[in-house]
Design an enzyme around this catalytic site. Structure first.
Site, PDB file in Angstrom:
ATOM      1  N   SER A 194       0.858  -1.086   0.063  1.00 19.28           N
ATOM      2  CA  SER A 194       0.039   0.172   0.130  1.00 19.28           C
ATOM      3  C   SER A 194       0.873   1.266  -0.076  1.00 19.28           C
ATOM      4  CB  SER A 194      -0.882  -0.075   1.197  1.00 19.28           C
ATOM      5  OG  SER A 194      -1.457   1.239   1.469  1.00 19.28           O
ATOM      6  N   TYR A 209      -2.968  -0.444  10.243  1.00 17.05           N
ATOM      7  CA  TYR A 209      -2.859  -0.713   8.646  1.00 17.05           C
ATOM      8  C   TYR A 209      -1.687  -0.461   8.155  1.00 17.05           C
ATOM      9  CZ  TYR A 209      -4.056  -1.111   3.494  1.00 17.05           C
ATOM     10  OH  TYR A 209      -3.773  -1.334   2.482  1.00 17.05           O
TER      11      TYR A 209
END
Length: 248
Positions: A194, A209
Site C-alpha cells: 500500500s 494498517y
C-alpha cells in the site's frame, strides 16, 4: 572599429536552472521510454518460466479477482483461497467458462491464522498444492479495518483480525507454498502493499494498517535476498502510486 556586438554571458543562476531542467527532462524521457518498451514487450510466458499453477488469496473481488482472471488468461491453473465458499464457486466457474484452465478452491478465513480452525485450513491448503507445479503465489487478501480511528479508540478484536490477515496470513501462506518452489528451483511470490507505507511518511488514523503493510514491504525485500539464489522472484506491489519490484 568593430560593429559586432557581443551578447552578455548568461547569469550563473540561469545556467544552473537550465542544467536542472535538462536533467529533469532527461529523467522523464527515460521513464517514458522505459514504459513504452514495457508496453511493447511481448508478455512473459509465466507458465514456462515459473510453473503451471498459481495460488491467489482473496480472488473473489477487486484486485484479487482481476489478478486471477489475468493469470488464467495467461494459461495458469489456479488454487483460489478465500473465506466464502459461494464466492469461490462463482469465481471458479467464471474462470473456467472463459479460459481452458483448471481450478481448485480452498475455504480459508485468513483472520483465523494461528488458531485451531486456521491450522486446519492451512493443512487443507498444503494438501491442495501438494504435487502441483505451483509457480506463482499472489498474497492479495488484506484488511483495512479498523480505519480512520485513533488507536486508543480502535476495537481490539478488529486490530487482531487486521494483523492476522495482513501479517500472519501472508507469512504462513508463503511458508506453505515456498518449499515446492525451492524443490523445483523456480517460482514467484507477489505481495500486495500500500502507498500508505511507502509513498508518505505517516498515515495517521490508519496506523495499524500502514504498519502491517510496512511489514509486508520489509518481508518482501528480505525474502527476495533470501531466495533469489533458489531461482525465486519476489515482487512487492504498491497499489496505485508506486511499485517496487524485487525480481531477477
Amino acid at each position: 572599429m568593430s560593429f559586432l556586438r557581443q551578447e552578455p554571458a548568461a547569469p550563473a543562476w540561469f545556467l544552473s536552472l537550465a542544467f536542472l531542467g535538462t536533467l529533469y527532462a532527461s529523467a522523464v524521457s527515460f521513464r517514458l521510454l522505459a514504459y513504452l518498451a514495457l508496453c511493447l514487450r511481448r508478455p512473459k510466458d509465466l507458465r514456462r518460466r515459473y510453473g503451471a499453477w498459481a495460488v491467489v488469496t482473496g480472488p473473489t473481488s477487486g484486485i484479487g479477482r482481476s489478478v486471477a482472471l489475468e493469470l488464467a488468461s495467461r494459461g495458469l491453473n489456479l488454487v483460489l483461497v478465500d473465506l466464502d465458499a459461494d464466492n469461490l464457486r462463482e469465481i471458479s466457474n467464471t474462470i473456467r467458462s472463459h479460459h481452458a484452465v483448471q481450478t481448485k478452491t480452498v475455504v480459508f478465513d485468513l483472520s483465523l491464522v494461528s488458531t485451531a480452525q486456521g491450522d486446519e485450513a492451512l493443512r487443507r491448503l498444503r494438501e491442495a498444492v501438494a504435487g502441483l507445479d505451483v509457480g506463482v503465489l499472489v498474497n492479495n487478501a488484506g484488511v483495512a479495518k479498523p480505519g480512520a480511528v485513533y488507536l486508543r479508540e480502535a476495537d481490539v478484536e478488529a486490530c487482531v483480525r487486521l494483523m492476522r490477515v495482513n501479517l500472519w496470513a501472508v507469512t504462513e501462506v508463503t511458508a506453505a507454498v515456498l518449499p515446492g518452489m525451492v524443490e523445483r528451483g523456480r517460482g514467484a511470490v507477489v505481495n500486495m502493499g500500500s502507498a500508505s507505507s511507502e509513498a508518505i511518511p505517516s498515515f495517521p488514523l490508519y496506523t495499524m494498517y500502514a504498519a502491517t503493510k510496512r511489514y509486508v514491504a520489509q518481508f518482501s525485500r528480505s525474502l527476495y535476498v533470501e531466495y533469489r539464489s533458489e531461482g525465486i522472484d519476489v515482487q512487492f506491489q504498491v497499489i496505485y502510486i508506486a511499485r517496487y519490484m524485487f525480481d531477477a
